[in-house]
Design an enzyme around this catalytic site. Structure first.
Site, short mmCIF file in Angstrom:
data_model
loop_
_atom_site.label_atom_id
_atom_site.label_comp_id
_atom_site.label_asym_id
_atom_site.label_seq_id
_atom_site.Cartn_x
_atom_site.Cartn_y
_atom_site.Cartn_z
N PRO A 127 73.33 -54.56 -37.79
CG PRO A 127 73.32 -52.90 -39.44
CD PRO A 127 72.46 -53.54 -38.38
CB CYS A 128 77.51 -54.77 -34.58
SG CYS A 128 77.55 -56.56 -34.53
#
Length: 166
Positions: A127-128
């Site tokens: 989850p950047c």
């Protein structure tokens, strides 16, 4: 061999690729953008690409908060450390690039952390999109800032609303 397939989602088309170890790629196919298949890749669904697509659909429908997939992203040792740290950011929460660098033990590595986030080959699952500016504003995202805003809104995460974003 890496199997890949293009899947339709409510966010548009995504390509998901997997080898015998895990998912290697999940990326948006943006309108007008180009994407080149890597050598050794073969088009066709696999059990793992289908599982990833199914879990992605559940996430986008608000029915899944965590992914249960084996992952095998290709990157440098530093990138791998950054991506592993991203996996520790809970659903609905955000961190700044500075906080990410601190978590890795080097506050001076903010720009390197940002570059590693930008090189993340497995969007959403790693989850950047949960990493934002220290002031709460949205900063770079491979899927575009509107996409980042949509994902964070889906999760109920707080960020500074910017006029051009959803």
């Amino acid at each position: 061999m890496i199997a890949y397939e293009v899947y339709e989602t409510e966010l548009g088309q995504v390509v998901i690729a997997a080898d015998e170890v895990g998912v290697t790629v999940l990326r948006f196919l943006t309108e007008g953008g180009s994407w080149k298949v890597s050598e050794g890749w073969e088009r066709g669904q696999s059990e793992l690409t289908d599982l990833a697509a199914s879990q992605l659909a559940e996430y986008l429908a608000g029915k899944r908060r965590t992914f249960e997939l084996p992952l095998n992203p290709n990157g440098t040792e530093f990138q791998q450390r950054v991506w592993q740290a991203l996996l520790s950011i809970p659903y609905g929460e955000t961190r700044s690039y500075r906080e990410q660098a601190e978590a890795l033990g080097n506050v001076k590595a903010i720009r390197a952390v940002a570059r590693a986030n930008g090189a993340n080959p497995i969007a959403i699952v790693i989850p950047c999109h949960r990493v934002i500016g220290a002031d709460g504003t949205l900063t770079g995202y491979a899927g575009g800032l509107d996409m980042k805003a949509r994902l964070l809104s889906l999760e109920g995460a707080r960020f500074v609303d910017q006029p051009s974003l959803i």
